[in-house]
Design an enzyme around this catalytic site. Sequence first.
Site, short mmCIF file in Angstrom:
data_model
loop_
_atom_site.label_atom_id
_atom_site.label_comp_id
_atom_site.label_asym_id
_atom_site.label_seq_id
_atom_site.Cartn_x
_atom_site.Cartn_y
_atom_site.Cartn_z
N MET A 1 0.80 -1.21 0.22
CA MET A 1 -0.05 0.17 0.32
C MET A 1 0.89 1.08 -0.27
O MET A 1 1.55 1.09 -0.81
CB MET A 1 -1.18 0.14 1.33
CG MET A 1 -2.18 -1.44 0.97
SD MET A 1 -3.15 -0.59 -0.57
CE MET A 1 -4.48 -1.79 -0.31
N SER A 2 0.52 2.05 0.70
CA SER A 2 1.32 3.83 1.00
C SER A 2 2.75 3.78 1.26
O SER A 2 3.44 3.99 1.41
CB SER A 2 0.07 4.31 0.99
OG SER A 2 -0.26 4.45 0.66
N VAL A 3 3.09 2.15 1.98
CA VAL A 3 4.61 2.71 2.15
C VAL A 3 5.59 2.57 1.06
O VAL A 3 6.30 3.06 0.78
CB VAL A 3 4.72 1.05 2.71
CG1 VAL A 3 6.52 0.28 2.87
CG2 VAL A 3 4.73 1.23 3.72
#
Length: 394
Positions: free
Chosen positions: A113-115
């Site tokens: 995801m937003s990592v």
Amino acid sequence: MNPLLHQIAADTHPPRVPGASGKPTLDTWQDAPHNRWAFAHVAEFVPTAPIPHRAAEESMRAVVGLDALKSLPGVRSRLEESFTDALVVVRDGEIVAEHYRDGLHPDGVHLLMSVSKSICGLTVGALVDEGLIDPAQRVDRYVPALAGSAYGDATVQQVLDMTVDVDYDEDYRNPASEVQAQDRVAGWRPRLDGDPADTYAFLASLRGGGRHGERFKYCSAGTDVLAWVAESVTGLRYPHVVSERLWSRLGCEHDAQITVDAGGFGFANGGISCTARDLSRVGRLMLDGGLVDGRRVVSADWVRRTVEDGNPDAATGSVFHRVHPGGAYSNQWWITGSERGDYYAVGIHGQYVWVDPGTRTVVVKFSSCPEPVTEEWNRLHARLFRDICDATID
């Protein structure tokens, strides 16, 4: 179809997930309980491209286990309660604790995801170090197609710090939100009539008020703008840029992968999958000032500015700021502003790279939490990671 794309054969059938009604589909794979299986099998739902690691020595190490954290009571139950899929703890550059839920293993990839955003920030940092990008310049200098959009007259630095004035709803549960529209364009959800053809067209369609730099506004589209800038200055597709400037320099054991849309655009803001061990090297890179195993990947100055130069006032009023008063967002990383000086990368449903300079500890956690994000889950994870970092390692 772009030759980089990889799709599972049409006769692949996802399994029925315990506790779920039916098998996961493009409509349901991001929702609990389907996400417990789907986050480790993204390529079975969305076209992907590889992010090669190039030459590296394959690891045959057994799973380390959690014995080293025996000074931390209840750690196993805390991991289970927080829907942990994988955990890797690195102290002074060595893996000291490790855990995988049933069905996962050290060689298995998991959606970040937003990592993925923080990986993009480091990739842009390498391009800044090379002189290919000047963060003070306007975006439309590098991507003329974005002139007239919300991002055209913003500086690259404002995009990195998410202080762009853009009309974008990041409500993951709202079907009318821009973030769900971007999911559809990226191939993460079924398309609707009128959706832009690809991410390039979607980004060019975004509008805003032009008052950039005044306040923090979390917006996933900004990371894809950065990826487009990276493509423009290198002449390469984004997965190749990440491979050349970051992944192949980290000493990773495996290729990463990234989902790609119909135009071949890599979903920079959330589409990367990799192993937990390889992701821990990203944390080591930050902890060691841009070095991994003595190799320079990004400059020490880029890491220093990421950790020190964020504006706490910009994030006032956000969920993040309620959990971390005095914290800031800088170069696609979250800076807690605490006395510990810790900072992190995070993705919805509980994906983390947590870096604690005082104890020289990196914690990587993959999760499949039922809700995308809540203040309660943010607080729970911060307590867990700080307790792990403070634990005596035998």
